[in-house]
Write a protein that holds these residues in place. Structure first.
Motif, short mmCIF file in Angstrom:
data_model
loop_
_atom_site.label_atom_id
_atom_site.label_comp_id
_atom_site.label_asym_id
_atom_site.label_seq_id
_atom_site.Cartn_x
_atom_site.Cartn_y
_atom_site.Cartn_z
N TYR A 26 -19.84 8.44 -16.13
CA TYR A 26 -19.64 7.27 -14.98
C TYR A 26 -19.56 8.38 -13.68
CZ TYR A 26 -18.68 3.60 -18.02
OH TYR A 26 -18.65 2.58 -18.79
N ALA A 27 -20.08 9.44 -13.91
CA ALA A 27 -19.90 10.42 -12.68
C ALA A 27 -20.56 10.04 -11.52
CB ALA A 27 -20.58 11.97 -13.06
N ASP A 28 -21.34 9.17 -11.32
CA ASP A 28 -22.07 8.49 -10.30
C ASP A 28 -20.98 7.57 -9.60
OD1 ASP A 28 -24.28 9.85 -10.94
OD2 ASP A 28 -25.38 8.14 -11.58
N SER A 29 -20.08 7.24 -10.47
CA SER A 29 -19.13 6.46 -9.64
C SER A 29 -18.19 6.79 -8.68
CB SER A 29 -18.33 5.45 -10.87
OG SER A 29 -17.40 6.36 -11.42
N ALA A 30 -17.75 8.17 -8.56
CA ALA A 30 -16.73 8.70 -7.85
C ALA A 30 -17.13 8.48 -6.31
CB ALA A 30 -16.88 10.33 -8.04
N PRO A 31 -18.27 8.46 -5.74
CA PRO A 31 -18.11 7.96 -4.26
C PRO A 31 -18.07 6.51 -4.07
CG PRO A 31 -20.11 9.33 -5.05
CD PRO A 31 -19.48 8.86 -6.19
N TRP A 32 -18.28 5.81 -5.08
CA TRP A 32 -17.70 4.26 -4.91
C TRP A 32 -16.55 3.67 -4.54
CZ3 TRP A 32 -20.65 2.65 -10.16
CH2 TRP A 32 -22.04 3.01 -10.13
N HIS A 33 -15.39 4.89 -4.61
CA HIS A 33 -14.06 4.21 -4.47
C HIS A 33 -13.90 4.29 -2.84
CE1 HIS A 33 -12.51 4.67 -8.48
NE2 HIS A 33 -13.54 5.10 -8.70
N TYR A 34 -14.62 4.79 -2.02
CA TYR A 34 -14.34 5.05 -0.50
C TYR A 34 -15.47 5.05 0.23
CZ TYR A 34 -16.12 9.72 -1.48
OH TYR A 34 -16.78 10.72 -1.90
N MET A 35 -15.59 5.10 1.71
CA MET A 35 -16.73 5.37 2.48
C MET A 35 -16.23 6.24 3.60
SD MET A 35 -16.79 1.53 4.28
CE MET A 35 -18.21 1.87 5.42
N ASN A 36 -16.77 7.00 4.14
CA ASN A 36 -16.82 8.05 5.29
C ASN A 36 -17.41 7.30 6.46
OD1 ASN A 36 -15.34 9.87 3.63
ND2 ASN A 36 -17.23 10.74 3.17
N VAL A 92 -17.90 4.55 15.14
CA VAL A 92 -19.07 3.79 14.32
C VAL A 92 -18.74 2.56 14.21
CG1 VAL A 92 -20.80 3.72 12.55
CG2 VAL A 92 -20.59 6.15 13.80
N ARG A 93 -19.28 1.48 14.32
CA ARG A 93 -18.89 0.25 13.64
C ARG A 93 -19.33 -0.20 12.26
NH1 ARG A 93 -21.18 -4.37 17.78
NH2 ARG A 93 -22.92 -3.33 16.82
N ILE A 94 -18.58 -0.62 11.44
CA ILE A 94 -18.97 -0.96 10.04
C ILE A 94 -20.14 -1.71 10.08
CG2 ILE A 94 -18.26 -2.41 7.95
CD1 ILE A 94 -16.51 0.07 8.52
N GLU A 95 -20.73 -2.54 10.98
CA GLU A 95 -21.86 -3.26 10.72
C GLU A 95 -22.98 -2.42 11.38
OE1 GLU A 95 -19.87 -4.86 14.55
OE2 GLU A 95 -19.23 -4.13 12.83
N ASP A 96 -22.92 -1.15 11.73
CA ASP A 96 -23.99 -0.42 12.26
C ASP A 96 -23.87 0.90 11.00
OD1 ASP A 96 -24.46 -1.61 14.47
OD2 ASP A 96 -23.01 -0.43 15.49
N PHE A 97 -23.24 0.80 10.13
CA PHE A 97 -22.94 1.91 9.07
C PHE A 97 -24.37 1.90 7.89
CE2 PHE A 97 -21.37 3.46 4.84
CZ PHE A 97 -21.00 4.53 5.15
N ALA A 98 -24.63 3.13 7.70
CA ALA A 98 -26.00 2.78 6.84
C ALA A 98 -25.24 3.51 5.40
CB ALA A 98 -26.81 4.04 7.33
N HIS A 99 -25.41 2.96 4.45
CA HIS A 99 -24.78 3.39 3.03
C HIS A 99 -25.44 4.67 2.69
CE1 HIS A 99 -22.81 -0.33 2.22
NE2 HIS A 99 -23.97 -1.09 2.47
N PRO A 100 -24.76 5.76 2.27
CA PRO A 100 -25.39 7.04 1.89
C PRO A 100 -25.98 6.69 0.64
CG PRO A 100 -23.13 6.95 1.31
CD PRO A 100 -23.21 5.75 2.07
N LEU A 114 -18.00 0.07 -0.04
CA LEU A 114 -18.59 -1.30 0.64
C LEU A 114 -19.85 -1.77 -0.22
CD1 LEU A 114 -18.28 -3.60 2.71
CD2 LEU A 114 -19.41 -2.10 4.24
N TRP A 115 -20.61 -1.02 -0.68
CA TRP A 115 -21.86 -1.31 -1.55
C TRP A 115 -21.19 -1.77 -2.81
CZ3 TRP A 115 -22.76 1.07 -6.28
CH2 TRP A 115 -23.93 0.65 -6.72
N ALA A 116 -20.40 -1.19 -3.28
CA ALA A 116 -19.92 -1.42 -4.66
C ALA A 116 -19.44 -2.72 -4.91
CB ALA A 116 -19.07 -0.21 -5.24
N ILE A 117 -18.50 -3.18 -3.98
CA ILE A 117 -17.89 -4.56 -3.97
C ILE A 117 -19.18 -5.72 -4.01
CG2 ILE A 117 -16.86 -6.37 -2.58
CD1 ILE A 117 -15.04 -3.90 -1.62
N GLY A 118 -20.22 -5.31 -3.05
CA GLY A 118 -21.16 -6.58 -3.16
C GLY A 118 -22.08 -6.30 -4.50
N HIS A 119 -22.34 -5.03 -4.99
CA HIS A 119 -23.16 -4.98 -6.22
C HIS A 119 -22.68 -5.45 -7.15
CE1 HIS A 119 -25.76 -3.02 -8.90
NE2 HIS A 119 -24.85 -2.32 -9.44
#
Length: 252
Positions: free
Chosen positions: A65-75, A80-88, A94-99
């Motif tokens: 589950y090493a890939d899951s570490a960045p899913w706990h947060y966002m930088n 920068v507005r959230i609506e303008d944010f590009a997922h890394p 934010l991606w993880a909740i939708g996914h």
């Protein structure tokens, strides 16, 4: 009264810590509709939402589950507005909740995959409500900001994860009852939009960083403010977690 209008590089992040996840999950449990409660029990038998929410931290040391570490947060920078944010490329909370909302609601997936999606989703809905999980890359979401709390050296992130919860002086059951009283006054989960929840956390950051000088004892006024914000955010997380699961499981 529960005010629902409020609103990093690899980090050693434990979200709201085990206490926060147990509190938010258990406060959410009575808000589930019958259909959602039944689905949760079928997917993860014998565990309440609080216990389910601990799993995503427990598996972080598992190489599978090493890939899951960045899913706990966002930088995200302050300007920068959230609506303008590009997922890394490595994704984020934010991606993880939708996914995982999508996976949980996909009847074509097997129960094992949907159970895992439920465990991730329950955890990440709470995570995004912790202000420093919508953090600044330069200080790793507060992990590299040194402070003193009750004479002990700590970092700002751990304070908001765990110590701000404990500062209320309540055990888990009493904290859940306190949130139930708050929620009883305002069960409105709107907006049911994780991007808005992230923006709320981002807007709280100026208060989070108004702790005085680094390395000095946190003022009592700051600790009291952090305790109030934490209680509100855990209450919001509980209401929104239940509403999210009710929506996924198509409650009437």
């Amino acid at each position: 009264m529960l005010g629902l209008g409020l609103a990093a590089v690899s980090q050693s992040v434990l979200a709201y810590g085990s206490q926060g996840h147990l509190i938010a999950g258990r406060a959410a449990e009575p808000l589930l509709c019958e259909q959602a409660a039944r689905a949760v029990e079928e997917l993860v038998p014998g565990e309440d939402l609080g216990e389910i929410g601990l799993w995503a931290d427990r598996i972080r040391s598992d190489s599978g589950y090493a890939d899951s570490a960045p899913w706990h947060y966002m930088n995200i920078p302050d300007d920068v507005r959230i609506e303008d944010f590009a997922h890394p490329p490595e994704r984020d909370v934010l991606w993880a909740i939708g996914h995982f909302s999508g996976q949980l609601g996909d009847p074509e997936l097997g129960d094992r995959d949907r159970a895992e999606a439920l465990k991730f989703l329950v955890h990440f809905v709470v995570d995004i409500h912790q202000p420093l999980h919508v953090g600044l890359a330069e200080d790793r979401g507060g992990n590299s900001v040194r402070i003193l709390y009750r004479g002990e050296g700590e970092n700002l992130h751990r304070f908001w994860d765990t110590l701000a919860v404990q500062s209320a002086g309540l055990d888990i059951a009493d904290y859940v009852r306190a949130l139930a009283d708050d929620i009883g006054q305002s069960r409105d989960a709107r907006p049911l939009d994780p991007a808005v929840w992230a923006a709320e956390s981002q807007r709280l950051r100026p208060q989070v960083y108004e702790f005085g000088r680094r390395g000095q004892e946190l003022p009592d006024t700051y600790v009291e403010l952090a305790s109030r914000i934490t209680r509100e955010r855990l209450g919001q997380a509980a209401v929104r977690l239940a509403a999210t699961l009710n929506a996924v499981f198509s409650c009437d």
